[in-house]
Design an enzyme around this catalytic site. Structure first.
Site, short mmCIF file in Angstrom:
data_model
loop_
_atom_site.label_atom_id
_atom_site.label_comp_id
_atom_site.label_asym_id
_atom_site.label_seq_id
_atom_site.Cartn_x
_atom_site.Cartn_y
_atom_site.Cartn_z
N LYS A 41 35.67 -44.47 28.35
CA LYS A 41 34.26 -44.07 28.28
C LYS A 41 33.41 -45.32 28.55
O LYS A 41 33.66 -46.37 27.97
CB LYS A 41 33.96 -43.50 26.89
CG LYS A 41 32.64 -42.77 26.77
CD LYS A 41 32.60 -41.90 25.51
CE LYS A 41 31.32 -41.07 25.45
NZ LYS A 41 31.29 -40.17 24.28
N GLU A 66 32.66 -26.92 13.67
CA GLU A 66 31.60 -26.45 12.77
C GLU A 66 32.07 -25.29 11.89
O GLU A 66 31.74 -25.21 10.70
CB GLU A 66 30.37 -26.03 13.58
CG GLU A 66 29.59 -27.21 14.18
CD GLU A 66 30.18 -27.71 15.49
OE1 GLU A 66 31.18 -27.13 15.95
OE2 GLU A 66 29.67 -28.71 16.02
N ARG A 88 27.62 -22.23 15.75
CA ARG A 88 29.07 -22.16 16.00
C ARG A 88 29.81 -21.77 14.71
O ARG A 88 30.91 -21.24 14.75
CB ARG A 88 29.54 -23.52 16.53
CG ARG A 88 30.94 -23.65 17.02
CD ARG A 88 31.37 -22.79 18.14
NE ARG A 88 30.87 -23.03 19.47
CZ ARG A 88 31.38 -23.94 20.32
NH1 ARG A 88 32.29 -24.80 19.91
NH2 ARG A 88 30.92 -24.02 21.57
#
Ligand SMILES: Cc1ncc(C[n+]2csc(CCOP(=O)(O)OP(=O)(O)O)c2C)c(N)n1
Ligand SMILES: CC(=O)[C@@H](O)[C@H](O)COP(=O)(O)O
Ligand SMILES: [Mg+2]
Length: 637
Positions: free
Chosen positions: A283, A369, A397
């Site tokens: 990343k 979640e 979610r």
């Protein structure tokens, strides 16, 4: 060293890219990376994840015949290189701005974006849908999903893989493993992937025909052949995926085009079953300030390309999220039963501050979640006081867990909901628009909204003290209004609002952080001889019935204001008044909510103009209710 002819200028669409020689793709990737860095330096946005997939994006568009071959990105925050290569380079510097490109993939924006994204872990399910549509319709196109390792911590990814494996559908899933979520990844899955990616040799490719192997570069072929000889005794990188019915290929160096392209060409030409290609990337790749930062420049403000220094203006007031975290720390210092839970958003919720203070009382459960909510329910069921801090939009979610595991069982879970209302550059996918409606309809639920950052301190204390059942409190993204913060939060009386300023003719009943605009509107009205009361409802459930009766009985006009969708606070007030028989013809009551549309990204204040929820709009609503709309133009100045 001969000066290379720029290649990116000649690549408007993937078809142009596919005309290049393979040995030109390295240069193209370098130019693409530079373009993304320069663009994001002037727009801000998500940088690290896009830099990590520059080579992967080039390879995918080179190998697959996009857009006929469907490419589905997960989350979509990494799609800036994809947008540059798919006809949107001219607009890339409008990213995340009003009237500009979305910061995520978006169907309405391009045929190269077959599926919108932004909430994690949807790509495999969506891609499977495209693959089955292809099969039903007798087409032959490929379908590729690109999902990150962080998003693989979300249960939905397994639901998609489980079904794909069961169906045996031809589908390509590329797992972009950069060993990062927004924060370092958590969970057994990330450890599993790390083991897979840590082998000395890139794993041999099992079960795929020999013709695949001979297509690889000789050096890599020899290594893999040796790896094959060792059989499966080596740490097998793909067992989990293979058990789910996927061929596992990898891990592959996701920055090495000489590895990526032959592998993708081979999996493209495979004609059976779903395949998972495990690519290992970095990343922030190729931009040292990103590579060297803890969060790999996941989300950045505008910045100086040379130094990497971000241009973050000095805050005028403390950010709501930090006010919440500091208030929670104060409560937790007094109460050892308080624990914090985040779903992969430690910095965004500022629970990272809580974790620093109480390392063993803070849980980052990953992008999960649904699990976070039910985990909190379990904690509450046996005596703990969990603060399950999930953005309003991401709590969607976990909604069934809120209903089924928390509210129905009346368990004392606390839901601090940040990013309530419109959030600006992230646009409609991240707007916290619906929580008042989706929580306010649940029996046992208590709902609060902070009118300002001082109120947030009190609501955190109130939530800590409230043990009778679930309680949620919402607050907006960004900075407060600059009111003085109390040293210690005060425990509010459940279901009681407050009068912020006394008037006589007009009453503005605000729920949440539009309070500042309500006060501005009252000032405007007073300036034009209309005495206005401003009340802060504080609670949407239970409603303050006495306050509402008082406002209705003593004012000619009552206007409710909330930064939430239709079906929220205003609806609850009307429902109450109707039940009390107070909605008689004489009463002038208006409800101001977010409009029943999805509002594209822009600066928040501009989005609230589009939503007609700023002070002038409140004034206009009052004047129209009084039949004095003609004066509105003057009032708006
Ligand atoms: C359901 C949901 N929860 C939380 C988020 C916030 N979020 C956006 S990107 C991200 C991390 C994604 O990690 P990964 O998939 O590995 O992608 P990377 O940034 O590493 O490329 C998170 C938690 C989200 N978009 N969706
Ligand atoms: C891509 C994603 O979902 C997150 O990075 C999100 O954009 C964070 O939002 P905030 O910037 O409001 O924390
Ligand atoms: Mg990642």
């Amino acid at each position: 060293m001969p000066v290379e002819t720029p290649l990116l200028d000649a690549v408007k669409y993937p078809a142009d890219l596919r005309k290049l020689e393979k040995n030109q793709l390295r240069q193209l990737a370098d130019e693409l990376r530079a373009e993304v860095i320069d663009a994001v330096s002037v727009t801000g946005g998500h940088l690290g994840s896009g830099l990590g997939v520059v080579e992967l994006t080039v390879a995918i568009h080179y190998v697959f015949n996009t857009p006929d071959d469907r490419l589905v990105w997960d989350v979509g925050h990494q799609c800036y290189p994809h947008k540059v290569l798919t006809g949107r380079r001219e607009r890339i510097r409008t990213l995340r701005q009003g009237g500009g490109l979305s910061g995520f993939t978006k169907r309405a924006e391009s045929e190269y974006d077959p599926f919108g994204a932004a909430h994690a872990a949807t790509s495999i399910s969506a891609a499977l849908g495209f693959a089955r549509a292809r099969d039903h319709l007798g087409r032959k196109n490929n379908v590729v999903a690109v999902i990150g390792d962080g998003s693989m911590s979300a249960g939905m990814a397994y639901e998609g893989m489980n079904n794909a494996g069961h169906l045996g559908t031809r589908l390509i899933v590329i797992l972009n493993d950069n060993d990062m979520s927004i924060a370092p990844p958590v969970g057994a899955m990330s450890a599993y992937l790390a083991r897979a990616a840590s082998g000395k040799l890139y794993q041999g490719v099992r079960k795929i025909s020999k013709q695949f192997m001979k297509r690889l570069p000789p050096a890599l072929y020899d290594k893999l052949a040796k790896a094959e000889e060792y059989g499966r005794a080596m740490v097998t990188g793909g067992t989990l995926f293979e058990e789910l019915g996927f061929y596992y290929v990898g891990p592959i160096d996701g920055h090495n085009l000489d590895h990526l392209i032959p592998v993708l060409e081979n999996v493209r030409d495979m004609d059976d079953g779903p395949v998972l290609v495990h690519v290992v990337t970095k990343k922030g790749k190729g931009y040292p300030p990103a590579e060297q930062s803890a969060d790999k420049y996941h989300g950045v403000a505008k910045f100086d390309v040379v130094s990497g220094k971000q241009h973050k203006g000095a805050p005028n007031a403390p950010a709501y999220q930090k006010v919440f975290a500091k208030a929670l720390i104060k409560e937790a210092e007094k109460d050892p039963l308080i624990v914090g839970i985040t779903a992969a958003m430690p910095s965004g919720t500022s629970l990272d501050l809580f974790a620093e203070a109480f390392p063993d009382r803070c849980y980052d459960v990953g992008i999960a979640e649904q699990h976070a909510v039910t985990f909190a329910a379990g904690l509450a069921a046996d005596g703990m006081k969990p603060f399950c801090a999930i953005y309003s939009t991401f709590l969607q979610r976990g909604y069934d867990s809120v209903v089924h595991d928390v509210a129905l069982q009346n368990l004392p879970v606390r839901f601090p909901m940040d990013r309530a209302g419109l959030v600006g550059a992230d646009g409609p996918t991240h707007a916290g628009a619906f929580d008042i409606a989706y929580l306010g309809c649940l029996p046992n639920m208590v709902l609060m909204a902070a009118g300002d950052e001082a109120e947030l301190v009190h609501m955190t204390a109130t939530a800590a003290a409230y043990d009778e059942g679930p309680i949620a409190f919402r607050y907006p993204r960004g900075e407060g209004v600059g009111v003085e913060l109390p040293e210690q939060g005060r425990i509010l009386e459940i279901g009681k609002g407050r009068i912020v300023r006394e008037g006589t003719k007009v009453a503005i009943l605000s729920y949440g952080a539009r309070l500042a605009e309500a006060i501005k509107a009252a000032d405007s009205l007073e300036a034009h001889g209309l005495s206005a009361t401003v009340a802060d409802a504080r609670f949407a459930k239970p409603l303050d019935h006495d306050l509402i009766r008082q406002l209705v009985r003593h004012h000619e006009v009552v206007v409710t204001v909330e930064e939430g969708s239709v079906g929220g606070f205003g609806a609850f007030v009307l429902h109450f008044l109707a039940g009390e028989g107070l909605l008689d013809a004489g009463l002038k009551i208006r409800t101001m909510t977010l409009p029943d549309v999805y509002i594209d990204q822009d600066k928040p204040e501009k989005m609230y103009d589009v939503a007609r929820l700023n002070a002038p709009h409140i004034v206009e609503t009052v004047m129209k209710a009084l039949g004095r709309s003609a004066e509105v133009v003057n009032l708006r100045g």
